[in-house]
Scaffold this active site. Structure first.
Site, PDB file in Angstrom:
ATOM      1  N   CYS A  75       0.851  -1.190   0.000  1.00 35.30           N
ATOM      2  CA  CYS A  75       0.000   0.000   0.000  1.00 35.30           C
ATOM      3  C   CYS A  75       0.885   1.237   0.000  1.00 35.30           C
ATOM      4  O   CYS A  75       1.657   1.463   0.929  1.00 35.30           O
ATOM      5  CB  CYS A  75      -0.901   0.000   1.235  1.00 35.30           C
ATOM      6  SG  CYS A  75      -2.051   1.373   1.323  1.00 35.30           S
ATOM      7  N   GLU A  81      -4.799  -8.161  -3.694  1.00 35.03           N
ATOM      8  CA  GLU A  81      -5.087  -8.148  -2.252  1.00 35.03           C
ATOM      9  C   GLU A  81      -4.283  -7.048  -1.591  1.00 35.03           C
ATOM     10  O   GLU A  81      -3.159  -6.747  -2.007  1.00 35.03           O
ATOM     11  CB  GLU A  81      -4.724  -9.516  -1.656  1.00 35.03           C
ATOM     12  CG  GLU A  81      -4.985  -9.651  -0.163  1.00 35.03           C
ATOM     13  CD  GLU A  81      -3.724  -9.505   0.692  1.00 35.03           C
ATOM     14  OE1 GLU A  81      -3.801  -9.776   1.902  1.00 35.03           O
ATOM     15  OE2 GLU A  81      -2.664  -9.111   0.148  1.00 35.03           O
ATOM     16  N   ARG A 138      -8.293 -11.627  10.492  1.00 29.78           N
ATOM     17  CA  ARG A 138      -7.517 -10.838   9.531  1.00 29.78           C
ATOM     18  C   ARG A 138      -8.471 -10.233   8.504  1.00 29.78           C
ATOM     19  O   ARG A 138      -9.193 -10.952   7.810  1.00 29.78           O
ATOM     20  CB  ARG A 138      -6.505 -11.744   8.842  1.00 29.78           C
ATOM     21  CG  ARG A 138      -5.490 -11.056   7.947  1.00 29.78           C
ATOM     22  CD  ARG A 138      -4.603 -12.086   7.258  1.00 29.78           C
ATOM     23  NE  ARG A 138      -3.413 -11.514   6.677  1.00 29.78           N
ATOM     24  CZ  ARG A 138      -2.249 -11.386   7.302  1.00 29.78           C
ATOM     25  NH1 ARG A 138      -2.135 -11.820   8.547  1.00 29.78           N
ATOM     26  NH2 ARG A 138      -1.202 -10.849   6.709  1.00 29.78           N
ATOM     27  N   ARG A 183      -8.853  -8.003   5.071  1.00 26.00           N
ATOM     28  CA  ARG A 183      -8.115  -7.558   3.898  1.00 26.00           C
ATOM     29  C   ARG A 183      -9.103  -7.152   2.811  1.00 26.00           C
ATOM     30  O   ARG A 183     -10.235  -7.655   2.752  1.00 26.00           O
ATOM     31  CB  ARG A 183      -7.199  -8.665   3.366  1.00 26.00           C
ATOM     32  CG  ARG A 183      -6.005  -8.974   4.279  1.00 26.00           C
ATOM     33  CD  ARG A 183      -5.050  -7.801   4.332  1.00 26.00           C
ATOM     34  NE  ARG A 183      -3.835  -8.060   5.094  1.00 26.00           N
ATOM     35  CZ  ARG A 183      -3.670  -7.793   6.384  1.00 26.00           C
ATOM     36  NH1 ARG A 183      -4.688  -7.283   7.083  1.00 26.00           N
ATOM     37  NH2 ARG A 183      -2.527  -8.024   6.986  1.00 26.00           N
TER      38      ARG A 183
END
Length: 344
Positions: free
Chosen positions: A73, A111, A155, A157
């Site tokens: 990112c 992802e 988690r 995502r």
């Protein structure tokens, strides 16, 4: 069995590869710059991924059906009002975009971290969507939590599935969450755990009475020291916290859990299970490498469920007429021989 072709960018230790090979996909190219992750990848797939993607020309990559990437990112420097392909220059997403522009794969499977959607005030997401639209793709994206899909890790995502517009795929839907879920207890090793995993200190505090209302979310039941990041203790009868490649504290990267009356971190094999990797997966060389690599990796079963929906939306992807067998890990030799696959 014949399958489709895919490339594995920012490959890490091969989570995307495991997922797509489960549908007879054939990986014909992989790229990962980290030497230690390359080593783990080689132990499991018999090949060393190519290195820094920024130094690889798109023409050196074979033609493929699916492009997979769990990319970092990064903020974009918005130059003017276009906010598309040109604005991604200087970032690693630009390298994905230039490969897409050159090869025009049928499907993109990306992802990133949950906060990608809000990153830089939403500009990052808007640039990515605009870029992929300009490149000729219809994009679907959604934030999913691993513990909603049978894996005991909370988690979250963001996942992107993009179909080339000329395929005319309009009815894709991400998978719906399972009714049941696993807990950390389900993935614990049965045998002895190395002593180095245990945390023995005088500043541990535990809650005596607690109720777990949602097993899909971690349940904190204690603290170490001041209870900061890496200093929290959780119940094994709920989902675990998100594995992390970074961070400090006595229970850094895995969190601490109360197991049989003792406080300990997860083992590397337990981390592998928490990401849904098979028992046959060869672990990284050291405990420290394992924590970082699994923290950086992807939840394989979630990827597999998403790709099942890709197949439902576009069945033709698994009806290829390729002269390559699924599971063939000799892609480097094929590339060096100058072979490409005309599979449009």
């Amino acid at each position: 069995m014949r399958g489709f072709t895919f490339i594995d960018l920012f490959a890490g230790i091969g989570g995307f590869r495991l997922a797509l090979e489960g549908y007879d996909g054939v990986c014909i190219y992989s790229s990962e710059w980290d030497k230690r992750s390359q080593s783990t990848y080689q132990k499991n797939f018999g090949e060393i991924p190519f290195g820094d993607i920024t130094k690889i020309d798109a023409s050196e990559i074979p033609k493929h059906d699916v492009l997979c990437a769990g990319f970092p990112c990064q903020a974009f420097s918005i130059s003017g009002k276009r906010q598309g392909f040109e604005d991604t220059r200087g970032t690693l997403f630009f390298d994905i975009a230039r490969i897409i522009q050159h090869h025009k794969p049928k499907i993109l499977f990306l992802e990133n971290v949950k906060n990608f959607a809000r990153h830089d005030g939403g500009k990052t997401l808007r640039v990515v969507l605009k870029t992929l639209d300009d490149l000729g793709y219809r994009v679907n994206y959604q934030i999913l939590r691993s513990s909603d899909f049978g894996v005991p890790q909370a988690r979250e995502r963001i996942y992107f599935i993009a179909f080339r517009k000329d395929l005319n795929v309009k009815k894709f839907a991400f998978p719906t969450k399972f009714k049941e879920t696993q807990t950390v207890r389900d993935i614990l090793e049965k045998g002895p755990v190395p002593q180095e995993n245990y945390i023995t200190r005088t500043d541990i505090k535990l809650v005596k009475n607690f109720t777990i209302l949602d097993r899909r979310r971690p349940k904190q039941i204690g603290t170490i020291n001041k209870g900061g990041q890496g200093e929290r203790i959780y119940s094994i009868d709920a989902a675990g916290i998100t594995l992390s490649a970074h961070g400090g504290g006595a229970a850094s990267k895995t969190g601490a859990y109360l197991v049989d009356g003792k406080i300990r971190k997860l083992t590397p094999r337990e981390c592998a299970r928490m990401q849904g990797f098979p028992e046959s997966f060869n672990l990284p060389a050291t405990r420290a490498f394992a924590y970082k690599q699994f923290g950086d990796s992807v939840t394989m079963p979630v990827l597999k469920l998403i790709f099942k929906e890709v197949i439902n939306a576009y069945p033709a992807i698994v009806k290829k007429n390729l002269l390559v067998k699924a599971g063939d890990h000799k892609n480097i030799q094929l590339i060096n021989l100058g072979l490409t696959f005309q599979n449009d």
